[in-house]
Write an enzyme that holds these catalytic residues in place. Sequence first.
Site, short mmCIF file in Angstrom:
data_model
loop_
_atom_site.label_atom_id
_atom_site.label_comp_id
_atom_site.label_asym_id
_atom_site.label_seq_id
_atom_site.Cartn_x
_atom_site.Cartn_y
_atom_site.Cartn_z
N ASN A 93 0.81 -1.23 0.00
CA ASN A 93 0.00 0.00 0.00
C ASN A 93 0.83 1.28 0.00
OD1 ASN A 93 -2.35 1.86 0.82
ND2 ASN A 93 -0.96 2.01 2.58
N SER A 146 -3.68 3.37 -8.48
CA SER A 146 -4.40 4.64 -8.47
C SER A 146 -5.06 4.84 -9.83
CB SER A 146 -3.42 5.79 -8.24
OG SER A 146 -4.06 7.03 -8.48
N TYR A 160 4.42 10.19 -11.04
CA TYR A 160 3.50 9.46 -10.15
C TYR A 160 2.54 8.64 -11.01
CZ TYR A 160 -0.19 8.48 -6.78
OH TYR A 160 -1.12 7.83 -5.99
N ALA A 161 1.95 9.28 -12.03
CA ALA A 161 0.98 8.60 -12.89
C ALA A 161 1.64 7.41 -13.59
CB ALA A 161 0.43 9.59 -13.91
N ALA A 162 2.83 7.61 -14.11
CA ALA A 162 3.51 6.54 -14.85
C ALA A 162 3.94 5.40 -13.92
CB ALA A 162 4.73 7.10 -15.59
N SER A 163 4.31 5.75 -12.68
CA SER A 163 4.72 4.69 -11.73
C SER A 163 3.53 3.78 -11.40
CB SER A 163 5.31 5.29 -10.45
OG SER A 163 4.33 5.97 -9.69
N LYS A 164 2.33 4.36 -11.34
CA LYS A 164 1.14 3.56 -11.05
C LYS A 164 0.72 2.75 -12.29
CE LYS A 164 0.37 4.73 -6.69
NZ LYS A 164 0.44 3.76 -5.57
P1 NDP Z 1 -0.91 8.59 3.18
O1 NDP Z 1 0.10 9.64 2.88
O2 NDP Z 1 -1.99 8.87 4.15
O3 NDP Z 1 -0.17 7.23 3.58
C1 NDP Z 1 0.94 6.77 2.87
C2 NDP Z 1 1.66 5.73 3.67
O4 NDP Z 1 2.80 5.28 2.92
C3 NDP Z 1 2.14 6.26 5.01
O5 NDP Z 1 1.85 5.33 6.02
C4 NDP Z 1 3.65 6.39 4.79
O6 NDP Z 1 4.34 6.10 6.00
C5 NDP Z 1 3.93 5.27 3.78
N1 NDP Z 1 5.19 5.54 3.08
C6 NDP Z 1 5.45 6.51 2.17
N2 NDP Z 1 6.74 6.46 1.80
C7 NDP Z 1 7.31 5.43 2.48
C8 NDP Z 1 8.61 4.88 2.54
N3 NDP Z 1 9.63 5.37 1.81
N4 NDP Z 1 8.84 3.84 3.37
C9 NDP Z 1 7.83 3.33 4.12
N5 NDP Z 1 6.57 3.80 4.11
C10 NDP Z 1 6.32 4.84 3.30
O7 NDP Z 1 -1.56 8.24 1.75
P2 NDP Z 1 -2.75 7.24 1.30
O8 NDP Z 1 -3.23 6.43 2.42
O9 NDP Z 1 -3.67 8.07 0.53
O10 NDP Z 1 -1.92 6.34 0.26
C11 NDP Z 1 -1.90 4.94 0.29
C12 NDP Z 1 -1.79 4.42 -1.14
O11 NDP Z 1 -2.95 4.79 -1.85
C13 NDP Z 1 -0.60 4.98 -1.92
O12 NDP Z 1 -0.01 3.95 -2.68
C14 NDP Z 1 -1.25 6.00 -2.84
O13 NDP Z 1 -0.51 6.20 -4.03
C15 NDP Z 1 -2.60 5.35 -3.09
N6 NDP Z 1 -3.66 6.26 -3.55
C16 NDP Z 1 -4.14 7.27 -2.74
C17 NDP Z 1 -5.14 8.10 -3.20
C18 NDP Z 1 -5.71 9.20 -2.38
O14 NDP Z 1 -6.51 10.01 -2.93
N7 NDP Z 1 -5.42 9.31 -1.11
C19 NDP Z 1 -5.71 7.94 -4.56
C20 NDP Z 1 -5.16 6.85 -5.30
C21 NDP Z 1 -4.17 6.04 -4.80
P3 NDP Z 1 5.51 7.02 6.66
O15 NDP Z 1 5.25 8.44 6.26
O16 NDP Z 1 5.38 6.72 8.11
O17 NDP Z 1 6.76 6.46 6.07
#
Ligand code: NDP
Length: 277
Positions: A93, A146, A160-164
Amino acid sequence: MTRFSGKSVIVTGCSNGIGRATAVLFSRYGAQVTITGRDSERLEVTKEKMLKAGALPQNINLVVANLTDPNGQDHIIQSTLKALGKIDVLVNNAGANIVDGTSNTDQSIDLYHKTFQINFQSVVEMIKKTKEYLIKTKGEIVNVSSIAAGPQALPMAPYYAASKAALDQYTRCVAIDLIQYGVRVNSVSPGAVSTGFLTAMGLPEQAQQKAESFIASHKECVPAGVLGKPEDIAELIVFLSDRKRSSYIIGQSIVADGGSTLVAGMHAHDLHDMLGL
Ligand code: NDP
């Protein structure tokens, strides 16, 4: 006996948003869960919520780790095996739309590497490293993609878009490879969900609220008229992790977006409104 009792689950990115809601839901269904992220304080908040949802303390394995660091990935996996004994479900996630002040075609190459590292490469590495354990349990993988993957363009954040988009195709390829060993791979594609995602991009809370209310109130953005909740996506992740309920779904990316991807801007508007009739 609950839906996931006896199951060992890793959910990455649990210190906030969708990952946190997913970990809490798995706890409600009796799973043993490894929760992980870089921020230990926010992980403790997740743990509290899991305990409130009925988790036993010994069923929560909290690991502070950076997923873009190979040692961090090993730490998550080894500590899960030590604390929980096996891996039944891997939820990839964690993800981010990293910003550095550059945008559109001018986004920096450094940003390109960082964006792909967390959203794509870390998923590839986690799957390669957990594969042998998931084959043993005939387990499940759920990736969090996403709607930014397209086919609609996201010109402000092309990496970001291309990575997804890369993640979606990887999901399909790995799903067909691993199903021969009994391991199922799928993904979810959320639309706009209210989480810490915009805060992680550096937006102050007020700006985040403004952006969210703009999106929710414009029907060409979200026809449903509301932003998704982390719990909406968590339900889908848990469904795809549950062999009894979703066994025939292989390599799919399930969209949950309040209708966003079904509208092209002009199609969202009514001809009567355009003509003032
Ligand atoms: P949040 O920012 O609320 O949560 C993201 C989580 O990813 C955090 O717990 C963060 O933990 C963790 N994270 C980020 N970078 C790292 C890293 N280098 N190492 C370990 N953990 C990491 O975002 P969302 O809950 O919204 O995002 C969750 C997923 O959903 C993502 O993949 C996002 O791309 C996807 N998504 C979200 C959308 C939205 O509208 N919210 C829409 C579409 C997709 P910490 O900071 O503690 O490291």
